[in-house]
Design a protein around this motif. Structure first.
Motif: not given
Length: 329
Positions: A112-113, A196, A213
């Motif tokens: 998605k990111y 991440t 997030k």
């Protein structure tokens, strides 16, 4: 994804990877006796073994960055099944202070990111002080509202499960698990190749937090926890999930490379051998001997000729095999 089987070649014999010592504010200034390394300006918190920046330390490709070789020769390294780039990042975590309370995204959120993959990982405990523990997952019944409040008022730790760890324990950290590594244990981490991390709480350190997030990534219940070892006649399975399989391989004298593969494993694929303790030697008619010192790792390409592993003394050999979920294979 590559589509053809690699051609066996001595140019793709197993090779050692030079560890990369990564500074972290929560790390140690002296890694002895694990490594004969002391820190400069910043303490060392992580020792990376399969980072793209790590240099190949032996063989035909010595001196080349590992990431470059994965780009140049994906089929020779990974075989017919796999995706471009190194699939797994392996490192040792040296935590002198508490790491941040954090969470990693799963594959769907990462996509998605704009990230290529999420970050599911596991920790194999190389050593632990009496009473050592890690923070792993939220306590039953904790709500997202409580998590958010805990971030802002500094009580987030109260909502985390404290999991004791001892030498030899394997801990699974599924993506979406709120977690923190605490001092007292030396951990060998295997993870999807991703850096991440969403920090939820950092004990007042002046580093960026990723609160929104991190809350989006958080799952109130996950599969995380200590994994019971499965003892077989020829190996001990420490963990076997969709991204990696990790085993302890007993070497009494010597063992052939074909005998390292487990039932059902493709005959040609990428694997790694890590000497958690002691040392090993790889010997073959196709290439010169390769010494594996303690706390070093060797990459076994799919195109590698066959070889024999010899126990050079006190060897605790960990074998890591990347796996690709069927949905992305």
């Amino acid at each position: 994804m590559t589509s053809s089987e690699p051609v066996i070649s001595p140019d793709f014999a197993p090779f050692l990877i030079q560890p990369h010592f990564d500074p972290r504010i929560w790390g140690y200034r002296d890694l002895r006796p694990w490594f004969d390394v002391t820190a400069g300006d910043e303490p060392i918190g992580e020792v990376w073994f399969t980072g793209d920046q790590c240099r190949i330390a032996s063989g035909h490709h010595a001196g080349k960055p590992l990431g470059q070789l994965f780009s140049e020769a994906p089929a020779e390294l990974m075989g017919s099944k796999g995706h471009p780039g190194s699939p797994l990042l392996m490192k040792i975590i040296f935590a002198k202070e508490k790491l941040s309370v954090q969470v990693h995204p799963d594959d769907a959120m990462a996509h998605k990111y704009g990230e290529p993959r999420g970050k599911t990982e596991c920790w194999y405990t190389l050593a632990a002080d009496p009473g050592a523990a890690v923070a792993l997952g939220l306590k039953p019944g904790v709500s997202m509202d409580e998590v958010r409040a805990g971030i802002h008022n500094g009580t987030l730790e109260d909502f985390l499960n404290a999991v004791p760890v001892a030498k030899g324990d394997m801990v699974f950290v599924d993506a979406g698990t709120v977690h923190a590594i605490w001092p007292g244990a030396i951990l060998f981490e295997t993870q999807q190749y991703s850096d991440t991390t969403y920090r939820m709480y950092d004990y007042g350190r002046p580093r960026e937090l990723h609160i929104e997030k991190s809350l989006e990534a958080t799952k109130l219940a996950t599969r995380s926890g200590k994994i019971a070892a499965q003892v077989l006649s020829d190996r001990t399975i420490l963990i076997d999930v969709e991204y990696f399989r990790i085993e302890r391989i007993a070497i009494e004298g010597s063992r052939s490379s074909s005998d390292l593969r487990y039932d059902g494993e493709p005959p040609r694929g990428l694997s790694y051998l890590f000497a958690a303790e002691g040392s090993a030697r790889l010997v073959s008619d196709a290439f010169g001997p390769i010494e594996i010192p303690a706390r070093n790792i060797v990459l076994i390409p799919a195109a590698s000729p066959e070889f024999t592993v010899e126990n050079s003394g006190g060897l605790d050999l960990i074998r890591i095999v990347p796996r690709w979920p069927e949905a992305t294979a």
